[in-house]
Motif scaffolding. Structure first.
Motif, PDB file in Angstrom:
ATOM      1  N   ALA A   1      52.557  72.153  39.445  1.00 19.73           N
ATOM      2  CA  ALA A   1      53.566  71.468  38.634  1.00 19.73           C
ATOM      3  C   ALA A   1      53.683  72.133  37.261  1.00 19.73           C
ATOM      4  O   ALA A   1      54.797  72.303  36.727  1.00 19.73           O
ATOM      5  CB  ALA A   1      53.205  69.992  38.482  1.00 19.73           C
TER       6      ALA A   1
ATOM      7  N   ALA B   1      52.616  76.564  44.800  1.00 17.46           N
ATOM      8  CA  ALA B   1      52.985  75.456  45.688  1.00 17.46           C
ATOM      9  C   ALA B   1      52.304  75.608  47.045  1.00 17.46           C
ATOM     10  O   ALA B   1      51.873  74.621  47.655  1.00 17.46           O
ATOM     11  CB  ALA B   1      54.497  75.409  45.865  1.00 17.46           C
TER      12      ALA B   1
ATOM     13  N   SER C   1      53.595  67.620  49.191  1.00 15.30           N
ATOM     14  CA  SER C   1      53.236  69.010  48.866  1.00 15.30           C
ATOM     15  C   SER C   1      54.000  69.997  49.743  1.00 15.30           C
ATOM     16  O   SER C   1      54.413  71.067  49.271  1.00 15.30           O
ATOM     17  CB  SER C   1      51.727  69.208  49.035  1.00 15.30           C
ATOM     18  OG  SER C   1      51.009  68.416  48.123  1.00 15.30           O
TER      19      SER C   1
ATOM     20  N   GLU D   1      56.919  69.459  51.056  1.00 16.04           N
ATOM     21  CA  GLU D   1      58.309  69.442  50.596  1.00 16.04           C
ATOM     22  C   GLU D   1      58.453  70.312  49.335  1.00 16.04           C
ATOM     23  O   GLU D   1      59.431  71.062  49.196  1.00 16.04           O
ATOM     24  CB  GLU D   1      58.737  68.009  50.297  1.00 16.04           C
ATOM     25  CG  GLU D   1      60.103  67.874  49.627  1.00 16.04           C
ATOM     26  CD  GLU D   1      61.254  68.435  50.444  1.00 16.04           C
ATOM     27  OE1 GLU D   1      62.328  68.677  49.852  1.00 16.04           O
ATOM     28  OE2 GLU D   1      61.093  68.646  51.669  1.00 16.04           O
ATOM     29  N   ALA D   2      57.477  70.226  48.446  1.00 17.38           N
ATOM     30  CA  ALA D   2      57.512  71.056  47.238  1.00 17.38           C
ATOM     31  C   ALA D   2      57.432  72.538  47.606  1.00 17.38           C
ATOM     32  O   ALA D   2      58.121  73.379  47.011  1.00 17.38           O
ATOM     33  CB  ALA D   2      56.361  70.674  46.306  1.00 17.38           C
TER      34      ALA D   2
ATOM     35  N   ARG E   1      60.770  73.687  48.870  1.00 17.34           N
ATOM     36  CA  ARG E   1      61.688  73.897  47.740  1.00 17.34           C
ATOM     37  C   ARG E   1      61.361  75.197  47.006  1.00 17.34           C
ATOM     38  O   ARG E   1      62.267  75.942  46.602  1.00 17.34           O
ATOM     39  CB  ARG E   1      61.570  72.720  46.776  1.00 17.34           C
ATOM     40  CG  ARG E   1      62.055  71.390  47.321  1.00 17.34           C
ATOM     41  CD  ARG E   1      63.534  71.247  47.213  1.00 17.34           C
ATOM     42  NE  ARG E   1      63.978  69.905  47.548  1.00 17.34           N
ATOM     43  CZ  ARG E   1      65.247  69.519  47.497  1.00 17.34           C
ATOM     44  NH1 ARG E   1      66.186  70.388  47.108  1.00 17.34           N
ATOM     45  NH2 ARG E   1      65.588  68.294  47.830  1.00 17.34           N
TER      46      ARG E   1
ATOM     47  N   THR F   1      62.844  72.240  42.556  1.00 11.23           N
ATOM     48  CA  THR F   1      61.442  72.551  42.871  1.00 11.23           C
ATOM     49  C   THR F   1      60.503  71.886  41.875  1.00 11.23           C
ATOM     50  O   THR F   1      59.465  71.332  42.253  1.00 11.23           O
ATOM     51  CB  THR F   1      61.219  74.071  42.858  1.00 11.23           C
ATOM     52  OG1 THR F   1      62.033  74.666  43.871  1.00 11.23           O
ATOM     53  CG2 THR F   1      59.764  74.408  43.126  1.00 11.23           C
ATOM     54  N   ARG F   2      60.864  71.937  40.602  1.00  9.36           N
ATOM     55  CA  ARG F   2      60.023  71.306  39.579  1.00  9.36           C
ATOM     56  C   ARG F   2      59.856  69.812  39.862  1.00  9.36           C
ATOM     57  O   ARG F   2      58.759  69.261  39.748  1.00  9.36           O
ATOM     58  CB  ARG F   2      60.634  71.500  38.188  1.00  9.36           C
ATOM     59  CG  ARG F   2      60.621  72.927  37.695  1.00  9.36           C
ATOM     60  CD  ARG F   2      61.126  73.045  36.272  1.00  9.36           C
ATOM     61  NE  ARG F   2      61.427  74.434  35.973  1.00  9.36           N
ATOM     62  CZ  ARG F   2      62.661  74.953  35.935  1.00  9.36           C
ATOM     63  NH1 ARG F   2      63.715  74.165  36.129  1.00  9.36           N
ATOM     64  NH2 ARG F   2      62.846  76.237  35.686  1.00  9.36           N
TER      65      ARG F   2
ATOM     66  N   ALA G   1      60.134  68.314  42.740  1.00  5.83           N
ATOM     67  CA  ALA G   1      59.315  68.144  43.947  1.00  5.83           C
ATOM     68  C   ALA G   1      57.840  68.376  43.645  1.00  5.83           C
ATOM     69  O   ALA G   1      56.962  67.674  44.168  1.00  5.83           O
ATOM     70  CB  ALA G   1      59.788  69.097  45.047  1.00  5.83           C
ATOM     71  N   LEU G   2      57.549  69.352  42.790  1.00  4.35           N
ATOM     72  CA  LEU G   2      56.165  69.623  42.401  1.00  4.35           C
ATOM     73  C   LEU G   2      55.573  68.463  41.603  1.00  4.35           C
ATOM     74  O   LEU G   2      54.403  68.110  41.776  1.00  4.35           O
ATOM     75  CB  LEU G   2      56.086  70.913  41.586  1.00  4.35           C
ATOM     76  CG  LEU G   2      56.338  72.213  42.364  1.00  4.35           C
ATOM     77  CD1 LEU G   2      56.480  73.383  41.397  1.00  4.35           C
ATOM     78  CD2 LEU G   2      55.212  72.477  43.353  1.00  4.35           C
TER      79      LEU G   2
ATOM     80  N   ALA H   1      54.795  65.744  44.048  1.00  6.74           N
ATOM     81  CA  ALA H   1      53.601  66.087  44.822  1.00  6.74           C
ATOM     82  C   ALA H   1      52.340  65.856  43.990  1.00  6.74           C
ATOM     83  O   ALA H   1      51.322  65.366  44.497  1.00  6.74           O
ATOM     84  CB  ALA H   1      53.673  67.533  45.287  1.00  6.74           C
TER      85      ALA H   1
END
Length: 203
Positions: A65, A87, A130, A132-133, A136, A159-160, A162-163, A166
């Motif tokens: 993240a 990631a 995780s 999913e991140a 992305r 992506t950010r 999603a991270l 996660a």
């Protein structure tokens, strides 16, 4: 056949039948077994291993993240690849934790069973977030290499987010693992515990 031999054979046959039925020689049901100290120690060890795996997963998720926040608004191919690698590491750590949590749940006893199942469920959620991140991040890396800066930055922002999701999910999983480990240690130290009814961790 002599009567004494016949009687001996009948007694032997009855003994085998009693054993197969779970009866003691007097025809009574065998007492329910209780977990040995070795069993309780094994459950405690499994829970503590899951806790350690959860901490590593949380650390990896937080690192990913943070990597996603680097030079926000100025995504590049190199940065997108660095985010993808972070990631990936986080997703792998989450999977390892889920595996350890599954082992711990299968071995948990008494009050620790519920806590171990909660940790496993949170671990599954963390793995899903995780992965999913990572998906992305892989998409961002592809777009950064092939598309415009604007498109790459849009993908990087997704992506950010999603991270971050996660990292939050993995943090909850780590807390659940700590709770489960504490319960398992408590159960191992408490004398005279009796086993909980067998439960299969649900998907």
């Amino acid at each position: 056949m002599p009567k004494k031999i016949l009687i001996a054979l009948l007694a032997l046959a009855l003994g085998f039948a009693s054993s197969a039925a779970g009866l003691d020689p007097a025809g009574q049901l065998s007492p329910a077994s209780t977990p040995t100290q070795k069993t309780k120690d094994a459950a405690s060890k499994a829970a503590q291993e899951a806790q350690r795996a959860a901490k590593k997963a949380a650390d990896a998720a937080n690192a990913a993240a943070e990597q996603g926040k680097v030079n926000a608004g100025k995504i590049s191919k190199a940065l997108a690849e660095a985010i993808r690698l972070a990631a990936k590491k986080a997703a792998e750590a989450a999977r390892r934790f889920e595996a350890k949590a599954s082992e711990s749940s299968a071995m948990a006893l008494d009050a620790g069973k519920e806590a171990a199942n909660v940790a496993l469920e949170e671990g599954r959620k963390a793995t899903k977030a995780s992965e999913e991140a990572l998906r992305r991040a892989e998409e961002t890396a592809r777009i950064a290499a092939q598309s415009t800066q604007e498109e790459a930055e849009k993908a990087a922002q997704a992506t950010r987010e999603a991270l971050e999701a996660a990292a939050e999910a993995t943090g909850r999983a780590a807390q659940a693992a700590r709770d489960a480990a504490a319960k398992a240690v408590e159960t191992a130290r408490r004398p005279g515990s009796s086993p909980a009814a067998p439960q299969s961790p649900g998907k």
